[in-house]
Design a protein around this motif. Structure first.
Motif, PDB file in Angstrom:
ATOM      1  N   VAL B  52     108.245  60.995  80.223  1.00 51.91           N
ATOM      2  CA  VAL B  52     109.020  59.884  80.794  1.00 51.91           C
ATOM      3  C   VAL B  52     109.115  60.081  82.306  1.00 51.91           C
ATOM      4  O   VAL B  52     109.612  61.098  82.778  1.00 51.91           O
ATOM      5  CB  VAL B  52     110.439  59.847  80.178  1.00 51.91           C
ATOM      6  N   THR B  53     108.581  59.130  83.050  1.00 48.31           N
ATOM      7  CA  THR B  53     108.683  59.210  84.510  1.00 48.31           C
ATOM      8  C   THR B  53     109.411  57.966  85.003  1.00 48.31           C
ATOM      9  O   THR B  53     109.472  56.958  84.287  1.00 48.31           O
ATOM     10  CB  THR B  53     107.284  59.256  85.167  1.00 48.31           C
ATOM     11  N   PRO B  54     109.966  58.022  86.220  1.00 48.37           N
ATOM     12  CA  PRO B  54     110.661  56.835  86.729  1.00 48.37           C
ATOM     13  C   PRO B  54     109.751  55.616  86.738  1.00 48.37           C
ATOM     14  O   PRO B  54     110.185  54.501  86.496  1.00 48.37           O
ATOM     15  CB  PRO B  54     111.055  57.235  88.144  1.00 48.37           C
ATOM     16  N   ARG B  61     110.966  48.923  81.337  1.00 50.66           N
ATOM     17  CA  ARG B  61     112.205  48.146  81.448  1.00 50.66           C
ATOM     18  C   ARG B  61     111.902  46.713  81.902  1.00 50.66           C
ATOM     19  O   ARG B  61     112.448  45.751  81.377  1.00 50.66           O
ATOM     20  CB  ARG B  61     113.098  48.840  82.467  1.00 50.66           C
ATOM     21  N   PRO B  82     116.678  49.050  76.332  1.00 51.62           N
ATOM     22  CA  PRO B  82     115.667  50.038  75.937  1.00 51.62           C
ATOM     23  C   PRO B  82     116.026  51.475  76.332  1.00 51.62           C
ATOM     24  O   PRO B  82     116.763  51.701  77.292  1.00 51.62           O
ATOM     25  CB  PRO B  82     114.445  49.581  76.731  1.00 51.62           C
ATOM     26  N   SER B  83     115.519  52.415  75.573  1.00 57.91           N
ATOM     27  CA  SER B  83     115.574  53.836  75.965  1.00 57.91           C
ATOM     28  C   SER B  83     114.184  54.389  75.727  1.00 57.91           C
ATOM     29  O   SER B  83     113.555  54.054  74.727  1.00 57.91           O
ATOM     30  CB  SER B  83     116.529  54.634  75.087  1.00 57.91           C
ATOM     31  N   TYR B  85     111.537  57.575  75.195  1.00 56.95           N
ATOM     32  CA  TYR B  85     111.488  58.973  74.763  1.00 56.95           C
ATOM     33  C   TYR B  85     110.052  59.447  74.738  1.00 56.95           C
ATOM     34  O   TYR B  85     109.145  58.689  74.426  1.00 56.95           O
ATOM     35  CB  TYR B  85     112.067  59.119  73.351  1.00 56.95           C
ATOM     36  N   GLU B  93     116.145  63.800  69.149  1.00 56.07           N
ATOM     37  CA  GLU B  93     117.133  62.913  69.774  1.00 56.07           C
ATOM     38  C   GLU B  93     117.625  61.867  68.764  1.00 56.07           C
ATOM     39  O   GLU B  93     118.825  61.634  68.633  1.00 56.07           O
ATOM     40  CB  GLU B  93     116.527  62.196  70.983  1.00 56.07           C
ATOM     41  N   GLN B  97     121.388  61.135  67.071  1.00 53.51           N
ATOM     42  CA  GLN B  97     122.013  59.815  67.189  1.00 53.51           C
ATOM     43  C   GLN B  97     122.278  59.213  65.815  1.00 53.51           C
ATOM     44  O   GLN B  97     123.337  58.640  65.579  1.00 53.51           O
ATOM     45  CB  GLN B  97     121.120  58.883  68.007  1.00 53.51           C
ATOM     46  N   PRO B 104     119.236  53.865  67.275  1.00 52.35           N
ATOM     47  CA  PRO B 104     118.795  52.558  67.793  1.00 52.35           C
ATOM     48  C   PRO B 104     118.610  51.552  66.661  1.00 52.35           C
ATOM     49  O   PRO B 104     118.503  51.927  65.498  1.00 52.35           O
ATOM     50  CB  PRO B 104     117.458  52.896  68.456  1.00 52.35           C
TER      51      PRO B 104
END
Lengths: 460, 421
Positions: B52-54, B61, B82-83, B85, B93, B97, B104
């Motif tokens: 995951v990178t910006p 997104r 959204p998330s 992973y 994860e 959750q 989710p």
């Protein structure tokens, strides 16, 4: 640099996305297992809090509990664990019923971890009082809070999302929430823990290069500031602030320093300079306004001193040492010269008095043999010959006590040798103002009358 | 020191709870008094070895936001949160959750990941409606059915392997493996990943997949089939000898090196095109993968699948199912495929429209080489259902690439592990 140029470089992005992410958590409340878990945690928490508040403020309730003997039966260290244990028990029941229980378990463990610190602290204090548990607590509790926040966000599935949200654009570098959070934690850790490696480095320098213990403390501070400085630079590079940004920040700061933060920076630079110069170091004795004070700590802004006279803590801005005079008794030489002044009646031989004074000084264990003490005739005063005895002590903070000891010894010795310390005597007549000749002068008139009568009697 | 008002903190806590509940009610029922907001939390799983990178977080997104805006008419008040992973982290994860009730509502990822999450009991089976069954190609649906016959996730799109190259460095991309070898001798640098899934295109050029399928079906592969498999493995070994053919660990490194100019040609997936287009602009060339000596390259597709989270409220589940119902219909399939040009439809009717609408992609169209595609689908389905098998095949391929084992021995080993036990 103009303000518009600044705004071009430093653009703050609206934190709307953070709000959107937070609002999305509301979706969880629509799920009844989540709602029930949250409500149960809140109920247990409220009961525990209300009980402890009532117990603290309501004496009747306290007396009632005492009468029931509940306090004796359950010590404080165990009582704080009851709330978390109840929550964890509920989590167990939920797990058996195959209902989602993770939130109960999470909050139960979080609460338990926090409250466990109290009994652990008590245990450590009892078993090893020298262990710096206070320091561990200072570091541990904020770290615990930081980690708890992160794991909660991860549980909510929002950690990555929030971490990637850009909050500001700093000189072309996008600063995300995650970077800011990491930077805060890293800086906090660096600032709180830096003293340890710095102390080790200072100690090693002492061992390897034979640096004195007194100088080691100054060196430790220098190392500490270096570790903090390097750490902060490292954090800045991690965030992505490059050399150009540093130059730009320095340029911006120079304007700011010129106006707002001049004093702070001046004090900081002064502290660094003082450490390098070595003139003010922890453990040294300085004379501040005539009082000997021990340097306790040299911080970034001010120097902390303890005044020998009354133990008061003085906080003197570092730059004062550059602009005002301060006498150091320890810069190069630690011993201090002090004096005792005494007046003796005219009939005694000054040579004998000087011999006595020197003898008394020599007898005192804290008066240094070298440089030798000295005594002088300083004045033929109105009713006495005044002498000044000068003596040296090794620790400047002892000077006051030694002078007192010497004065007592002088009195006792003079009493023994019938040496008089003359002092002026006063006779006081009550008077009134404006003078009433009938009343105010009556004692004098009576006295004159007595004298006249005596004279008449002697003539007759 | 105690504050003068007793019980003040309790009041403050109650006030906070009240405010929180009020905010919750307002947010869930609000939306300016127009339509109630229907919020879905979506967990997206990145492909293997991608982290995951910006940049990819921002891109994903943005795409979801545009997707959400376009869907407002179909599912009013829809809001997608959204998330992202990585494949390595998603299971742990989602497990945390899900046992907390905070899982989710939808999970998107490739078929294998969804299968794994379903096996870990983190997803509910998808109730496929007859309309959905008709809308999705049967071969693709087969890839998401588990041993109990349940549909673990709904296929919504597929990304296909292509060849991406730098137009400045490579004037004419190779159309066959022989040409590729020739060009690499002339100084052109080619990049290929070691992943079995990413290497399938070269296997299909040798028609070597049939040997694996025979083994999978419990049959003894014919001499010819085995020979084809050995030929492919020999090509793999010979290619690794070549100075200008680089075998790299993952797709992310390949893309990075193509962008930086170290590589001139790489195998890529349609889903990765936005990143390459963004970085290389007009210099990015896209073409089909080079053909082998026996057949043209028929790449396997990576299936994008939607799974249902286990913690959704009835309302959230209804919204998720509505969305699933809509997303496989021809209109939606066609629209998204044309808009993003990164993924291909799972709906055969929509795929026909795509072929007509975008001239030049006929060669890439999945349903053309039907026999090879079926072979590929069968192999991928077996691998997706058994992650351990995927790992073992990968280890054997690595040994061939690094010349630790002969192609003949590797062929025997692969056939042996593919046989049902």
């Amino acid at each position: 640099m103009t303000s518009s140029a600044f705004s071009d470089l430093l653009i703050t992005v609206a934190p709307g996305e953070i709000l959107v992410e937070m609002v999305s958590w509301v979706a969880f409340v629509q799920r009844w297992p989540v709602l029930i878990q949250l409500l149960l945690v809140l109920v247990v928490l409220l009961i525990a809090r209300t009980r402890s508040i009532l117990l603290r403020r309501n004496q009747r309730f306290q007396r009632m509990l005492n009468r029931a003997g509940l306090h004796q039966r359950v010590p404080d260290a165990v009582r704080v664990l009851i709330g978390p244990a109840v929550v964890l028990l509920m989590a167990g029941v939920f797990a058996l019923l195959k209902i989602p229980y993770g939130l109960l378990r999470y909050f139960g463990l979080l609460w338990l971890g926090w409250n466990l610190f109290t009994p652990l602290k008590m245990l450590v204090e009892k078993t090893n009082p020298r262990f710096p548990i206070g320091e561990v607590e200072t570091i541990f509790k904020p770290i615990y809070a930081f980690s708890a926040t992160l794991s909660l966000l991860s549980l909510l599935g929002s950690r990555e999302n929030l971490a990637r949200i850009g909050v500001a654009n700093f000189f072309g570098v996008e600063i995300t929430l995650g970077k800011i959070y990491t930077a805060i934690v890293a800086i906090y850790l660096i600032v709180t823990i830096a003293s340890r490696p710095a102390a080790l480095m200072a100690w090693l320098s002492g061992v390897v290069f034979g640096i004195e213990k007194r100088n080691q403390r100054g060196l430790e501070l220098l190392f500490r500031y270096s570790v903090i400085g390097i750490g902060i630079m490292g954090v800045a590079y991690y965030i992505g602030i490059n050399g150009n940004a540093f130059v730009a920040i320095a340029g911006g700061l120079s304007v700011g320093i010129g106006f707002g933060t001049k004093e702070i920076i001046s004090n900081f630079i002064s502290s660094i300079w003082l450490l390098f110069e070595g003139s003010v170091r922890p453990g040294e004795i300085l004379m501040i306004n005539g009082d000997p004070c021990t340097v306790r700590k040299l911080s970034l802004r001010a120097t902390y001193l303890r005044r020998g006279r009354d133990g008061a803590e003085l906080l003197i801005p570092n730059q004062s040492f550059f602009t005002q005079e301060a006498t150091s008794y320890t810069a190069n030489e630690t011993s201090r010269r002090d004096s005792v002044i005494v007046g003796v009646a005219y009939q005694h031989d000054p040579d004998k008095i000087i011999d006595i004074l020197l003898e008394l000084a020599a007898d005192h264990p804290k008066v240094k043999k070298y440089p030798p003490s000295a005594a002088f005739v300083t004045e033929f005063a109105e009713s006495s010959i005044n002498y000044k005895m000068l003596f040296w002590v090794a620790d400047p903070l002892d000077a006051f006590n030694v002078a007192s000891d010497l004065r007592r010894a002088i009195w006792k010795r003079f009493e023994k040798d019938n040496i008089t310390i003359p002092f002026p005597q006063r006779q006081i007549y009550p008077m009134e103002w404006p003078p009433n000749t009938q009343k105010s002068l009556r004692p004098q008139l009576q006295a004159e009358q007595v004298i006249d009568q005596d004279a008449a009697e002697s003539m007759s | 020191m105690t504050p003068p008002l007793s019980g003040q903190p309790v009041c403050r806590q109650l006030l906070f709870i009240g405010l929180f509940c009020a905010t919750g009610l307002l947010s869930s029922c609000g939306g300016g008094g127009r339509t109630p907001i229907r919020l879905l939390r979506v967990a997206s799983v990145l492909p293997t070895n991608e982290s995951v990178t910006p940049v990819n977080s921002g891109r994903s997104r943005e795409r979801l936001r545009s997707f959400q805006n376009n869907l407002r008419d179909v599912v009013p008040g829809l809001r997608i949160q959204p998330s992202l992973y990585s494949e390595a982290a998603v299971e742990s994860e989602l497990e945390r959750q899900t046992i907390s009730g905070l899982g989710p509502d939808l999970v998107t990822g490739d078929a294998r990941v969804i299968q794994e999450l379903s096996q870990a009991k983190l997803l509910d089976p998808v109730p496929v409606t007859p309309e959905q069954r008709n809308a999705i190609a049967p071969g693709l649906l087969q890839r998401v059915i588990n041993s109990r016959g349940e549909v673990t996730g709904l296929p919504v799109s597929q990304s296909i392997q292509l060849a991406c190259f730098d137009k400045r460095k490579l004037k004419e991309p190779p159309s066959s493996l022989a040409l590729m070898s020739k060009q690499s001798s002339a100084g052109q640098v080619f990049g290929i990943t070691q992943n079995f899934e990413d290497l399938y295109w070269s296997m299909s050029g040798f028609k070597a997949g049939s040997a694996l399928v025979s083994s999978l079906r419990g049959k003894q592969p014919t001499e010819q089939q085995t020979q084809r498999l050995v030929s492919w493995l020999s090509w793999l070994r010979d290619a690794s000898y070549q100075q200008n053919v680089m075998f790299l660990r993952d797709q992310a490194t390949l893309r990075k090196q193509l962008i930086s100019g170290q590589l001139h040609w790489i195998s890529c997936w349609t889903s990765q095109l936005p990143e390459l287009r963004e970085a290389m602009k007009g210099n990015l060339g896209i073409t089909s993968l080079p053909a082998g000596p026996a057949a043209s390259a028929s790449p396997i597709s990576k299936l994008q699948v939607w799974g249902l989270g286990r913690n959704s409220s009835p309302r959230q589940r209804q919204t998720a199912e509505e969305l699933m119902q809509f997303i496989v219909q021809p209109w939606a399939q066609k629209t998204w495929a044309l808009r993003y040009r990164t993924n291909y439809p799972v709906n055969p009717a929509a795929a026909t429209i795509i072929n007509r609408q975008i001239p030049g992609i006929e060669n890439l169209y999945l349903f053309k080489a039907k026999q090879e595609i079926k072979v590929g689908d069968e192999i991928v389905a077996a691998i997706d259902a058994n992650p351990k098998l995927a790992k073992t095949i990968q280890n054997i391929l690595n040994e061939v690439i690094f010349q630790a084992i002969t192609p003949a021995r590797a062929s025997e080993k692969i056939q042996a592990i593919m046989r049902p036990s």
